[in-house]
Scaffold this motif. Structure first.
Motif, mmCIF file in Angstrom:
data_model
loop_
_atom_site.group_PDB
_atom_site.id
_atom_site.type_symbol
_atom_site.label_atom_id
_atom_site.label_comp_id
_atom_site.label_asym_id
_atom_site.label_seq_id
_atom_site.Cartn_x
_atom_site.Cartn_y
_atom_site.Cartn_z
ATOM 1 N N UNK A 28 0.842 -1.203 0.000
ATOM 2 C CA UNK A 28 0.000 0.000 0.000
ATOM 3 C C UNK A 28 0.876 1.251 0.000
ATOM 4 N N UNK A 29 1.900 1.254 0.833
ATOM 5 C CA UNK A 29 2.786 2.420 0.901
ATOM 6 C C UNK A 29 3.524 2.615 -0.428
ATOM 7 N N UNK A 30 4.008 1.514 -1.020
ATOM 8 C CA UNK A 30 4.665 1.622 -2.325
ATOM 9 C C UNK A 30 3.703 2.145 -3.392
ATOM 10 N N UNK A 31 2.457 1.672 -3.341
ATOM 11 C CA UNK A 31 1.455 2.152 -4.300
ATOM 12 C C UNK A 31 1.194 3.644 -4.095
ATOM 13 N N UNK A 32 1.160 4.088 -2.846
ATOM 14 C CA UNK A 32 0.960 5.513 -2.582
ATOM 15 C C UNK A 32 2.129 6.348 -3.102
ATOM 16 N N UNK A 33 3.340 5.871 -2.876
ATOM 17 C CA UNK A 33 4.520 6.596 -3.371
ATOM 18 C C UNK A 33 4.483 6.663 -4.897
ATOM 19 N N UNK A 34 4.217 5.520 -5.520
ATOM 20 C CA UNK A 34 4.139 5.503 -6.993
ATOM 21 C C UNK A 34 3.043 6.404 -7.518
ATOM 22 N N UNK A 35 1.903 6.415 -6.851
ATOM 23 C CA UNK A 35 0.794 7.266 -7.289
ATOM 24 C C UNK A 35 1.149 8.742 -7.156
ATOM 25 N N UNK B 130 -1.022 11.237 -9.153
ATOM 26 C CA UNK B 130 -2.355 10.657 -9.046
ATOM 27 C C UNK B 130 -2.533 10.141 -7.618
ATOM 28 N N UNK B 131 -3.118 10.953 -6.744
ATOM 29 C CA UNK B 131 -3.226 10.539 -5.343
ATOM 30 C C UNK B 131 -4.077 9.268 -5.175
ATOM 31 N N UNK B 132 -3.630 8.421 -4.298
ATOM 32 C CA UNK B 132 -4.318 7.165 -4.016
ATOM 33 C C UNK B 132 -5.186 7.360 -2.783
ATOM 34 N N UNK B 133 -6.484 7.328 -2.982
ATOM 35 C CA UNK B 133 -7.417 7.543 -1.867
ATOM 36 C C UNK B 133 -7.461 6.341 -0.937
ATOM 37 N N UNK B 134 -7.465 6.613 0.362
ATOM 38 C CA UNK B 134 -7.663 5.565 1.359
ATOM 39 C C UNK B 134 -6.445 4.729 1.669
ATOM 40 N N UNK B 135 -5.302 5.068 1.102
ATOM 41 C CA UNK B 135 -4.111 4.260 1.334
ATOM 42 C C UNK B 135 -3.727 4.192 2.801
#
Length: 175
Positions: free
Chosen positions: A28-35, A40-45
């Motif tokens: 989840x944290x990696x996905x947030x950093x990538x987003x 493209x902000x990742x909601x709810x991460x």
């Protein structure tokens, strides 16, 4: 005892689920950093990482306990002769069992009420609160079972659960 091995497998399975929850936090944290890098902000991460952190914490309780991975002050126990040490160990396990069972009951009650009233999270993504609370219920219930299991095992064998050697690895190897 077959039931003891079965219970230890259940505790190990809970430990595996806790590990999966920790991997989920990293993903989840990696996905947030990538987003963020892609603007493209990742909601709810952060919200879901928090749920995974709670799941990891509670599901790891029984596994960690049975592997002597919890912090335990044994200086008093190690200073006592074997019989009083066993009595004190049994008393500690009995008190711990009662407290863990009480906590498990109230965790269940919280999740049930959340389900009954349809409580949803206040985060970026609306989540029915009973869903992440299930990990707390399962973890605390299994922790209570692990404590009771250890209490019975200790009473039947007469061998204390507290480590007696130089470290926890000695005690884990003896079991």
């Amino acid at each position: 005892m077959a039931i003891s091995r079965l219970l230890d497998r259940v505790y190990d399975a809970a430990g595996v689920l806790a590990g999966i929850a920790m991997i989920a936090i990293v993903l989840i944290i990696l996905a947030q950093v990538g987003a963020r890098l892609l603007a493209y902000p990742l909601r709810g991460g952060a919200q879901f990482a928090g749920y995974a952190m709670a799941a990891a914490s509670f599901l790891a309780l029984p596994h960690a306990f049975r592997r002597h991975a919890h912090i335990r002050i044994t200086i008093l126990l190690q200073a006592l002769p074997p019989r009083p040490r066993l009595v004190l160990d049994l008393a500690g396990l009995a008190v711990g069992t009662v407290i863990a069972a009480w906590f498990a009951w109230w965790a269940y009650d919280l999740a049930y009420i959340s389900w009954e009233i349809g409580e949803v999270s206040q985060g970026d993504v609306a989540v029915a609160m009973w869903i992440p609370q299930i990990a707390m219920v399962v973890g605390t219930a299994l922790f209570a079972v692990a404590l009771c299991h250890t209490l019975i095992e200790t009473a039947l064998t007469g061998r204390g659960f507290a480590p007696e050697g130089d470290g926890v690895l000695d005690a884990a190897a003896d079991r």
